[in-house]
Every structure is written in C-alpha cells, then in structure tokens.
Design a protein around this motif. Structure first.
Motif, PDB file in Angstrom:
ATOM      1  N   MET A 268      37.417  28.075  37.611  1.00 50.78           N
ATOM      2  CA  MET A 268      37.785  28.605  36.850  1.00 50.78           C
ATOM      3  C   MET A 268      38.855  30.188  36.746  1.00 50.78           C
ATOM      4  SD  MET A 268      33.695  30.096  34.817  1.00 50.78           S
ATOM      5  CE  MET A 268      33.362  29.738  36.644  1.00 50.78           C
ATOM      6  N   ALA A 269      38.553  30.170  37.624  1.00 53.50           N
ATOM      7  CA  ALA A 269      39.864  31.403  38.316  1.00 53.50           C
ATOM      8  C   ALA A 269      40.946  30.729  39.130  1.00 53.50           C
ATOM      9  CB  ALA A 269      39.292  32.942  39.074  1.00 53.50           C
ATOM     10  N   GLY A 270      41.307  30.380  39.538  1.00 53.18           N
ATOM     11  CA  GLY A 270      42.739  29.269  40.085  1.00 53.18           C
ATOM     12  C   GLY A 270      42.103  30.119  41.369  1.00 53.18           C
TER      13      GLY A 270
ATOM     14  N   ASN B 232      32.292  34.545  32.408  1.00 55.40           N
ATOM     15  CA  ASN B 232      31.745  33.540  32.618  1.00 55.40           C
ATOM     16  C   ASN B 232      32.316  33.188  34.148  1.00 55.40           C
ATOM     17  OD1 ASN B 232      31.149  31.953  30.365  1.00 55.40           O
ATOM     18  ND2 ASN B 232      33.272  31.687  30.269  1.00 55.40           N
ATOM     19  N   ILE B 233      33.104  34.008  34.448  1.00 55.09           N
ATOM     20  CA  ILE B 233      33.277  34.380  36.614  1.00 55.09           C
ATOM     21  C   ILE B 233      32.415  35.395  36.349  1.00 55.09           C
ATOM     22  CG2 ILE B 233      35.199  35.202  37.866  1.00 55.09           C
ATOM     23  CD1 ILE B 233      37.518  34.787  35.944  1.00 55.09           C
TER      24      ILE B 233
ATOM     25  N   ALA C   2      42.196  39.347  41.818  1.00 53.30           N
ATOM     26  CA  ALA C   2      42.260  40.367  41.689  1.00 53.30           C
ATOM     27  C   ALA C   2      41.715  39.439  39.837  1.00 53.30           C
ATOM     28  CB  ALA C   2      43.547  40.751  41.097  1.00 53.30           C
ATOM     29  N   LEU C   3      41.317  38.674  39.357  1.00 49.27           N
ATOM     30  CA  LEU C   3      41.062  38.957  38.300  1.00 49.27           C
ATOM     31  C   LEU C   3      39.475  38.557  38.516  1.00 49.27           C
ATOM     32  CD1 LEU C   3      40.685  37.105  34.959  1.00 49.27           C
ATOM     33  CD2 LEU C   3      41.123  34.720  35.896  1.00 49.27           C
ATOM     34  N   VAL C   4      38.891  38.060  39.913  1.00 44.54           N
ATOM     35  CA  VAL C   4      37.671  38.150  39.757  1.00 44.54           C
ATOM     36  C   VAL C   4      37.187  39.107  39.955  1.00 44.54           C
ATOM     37  CG1 VAL C   4      35.822  37.262  41.533  1.00 44.54           C
ATOM     38  CG2 VAL C   4      37.405  35.312  40.671  1.00 44.54           C
ATOM     39  N   ALA C   5      38.011  39.720  40.848  1.00 43.95           N
ATOM     40  CA  ALA C   5      37.915  41.705  41.105  1.00 43.95           C
ATOM     41  C   ALA C   5      36.987  42.475  39.811  1.00 43.95           C
ATOM     42  CB  ALA C   5      38.451  41.832  42.427  1.00 43.95           C
TER      43      ALA C   5
ATOM     44  N   LEU D  86      36.091  31.957  45.882  1.00 45.01           N
ATOM     45  CA  LEU D  86      37.200  30.786  45.879  1.00 45.01           C
ATOM     46  C   LEU D  86      37.526  29.567  46.467  1.00 45.01           C
ATOM     47  CD1 LEU D  86      39.865  33.383  44.396  1.00 45.01           C
ATOM     48  CD2 LEU D  86      38.212  32.041  42.597  1.00 45.01           C
ATOM     49  N   THR D  87      36.209  29.439  47.252  1.00 40.79           N
ATOM     50  CA  THR D  87      37.068  27.695  47.344  1.00 40.79           C
ATOM     51  C   THR D  87      35.820  27.317  46.934  1.00 40.79           C
ATOM     52  OG1 THR D  87      35.125  28.391  49.131  1.00 40.79           O
ATOM     53  CG2 THR D  87      37.893  28.663  49.792  1.00 40.79           C
TER      54      THR D  87
END
Length: 124
Positions: free
Chosen positions: A70-72, A23-24, A76-79, A62-63
């Motif tokens: 989703m990722a706060g 989903n990200i 690192a989770l997005v990457a 992330l803004t």
C-alpha cells in the motif's frame, strides 16, 4: 531538507487518495489490535518486551507485505495517515514510530501461552 522541500513533500502526501490513507490506517491498526498481537510474536515482543515505551519504527512496519504494497517505502505517508485518521494510534513527534494510545487488554497481557505455541518462519 529545507522548509520549502518539506512543504512540497507534505502537500504531495496530502494529495494521496483518502481511501488509500484509510486503508493504511486500517492495516496498521490491525497490526496493533488485541486480536492480532497475541498471535504475532514478532510485533508483540517488539512492542512489549524490547521497548518500554512500546514505539515501533514505521520502517519496521513497512517490511510487512500488506503495508509495503500500500505505502511502498513512504514512511511519511504512513505517519500522516495515522496522524490524520486514527483514534487508536499515535505517531512520534519526529514521525518515525507508532504506538497504541491505550493499554493492552488483560486478555492480551495473559496471552503468553498462545505466543509460546506460535512459531515464526523467515525466508520462505
């Protein structure tokens, strides 16, 4: 961060549900898509006008409300998600930025009129 702490962090990220990672990726790919960029003057100018290499900081992405939900604040989770599940995007070697793998379509490059008609409103 020492090597052991880095490995622990990496394994915690891998433990995230695959559907969350997908989903990200789906959301980030949409941000960089030919469908979205012509109407997104902020991201279009951030990727195409200010930065010759077209890298966009994950911190900036992330803004965006949907991705943040989703990722706060987990860059690192997005990457990791993009590296693992995306065929259209690439992550910088230091894991802090993302860009498209493929050039923009001609329709997108000629979309200056649409962008001129768009307005961006902050602080609503």
């Amino acid at each position: 961060m020492d090597e052991q702490a880095t490995l622990i962090c990496y394994f915690e990220l891998l433990a995230q549900p695959v559907d969350l990672q997908q989903n990200i990726v789906k959301q980030v790919e949409y941000y960089f898509s030919d469908e979205n960029l012509p109407g997104d003057s902020f991201l279009f100018f951030k990727t195409m006008k200010r930065n010759a290499t077209a890298w966009v900081k994950i911190k900036t992405l992330l803004t965006f409300r949907k991705l943040k939900k989703m990722a706060g604040n987990k860059q690192a989770l997005v990457a990791l998600s993009v590296r693992t599940h995306s065929a259209n995007l690439e992550v910088s070697s230091d894991g802090t930025a993302i860009r498209r793998k493929h050039k923009l379509g001609k329709n997108l490059e000629n979309s200056k009129d649409r962008i001129r008609r768009s307005i961006r409103v902050d602080n609503l």
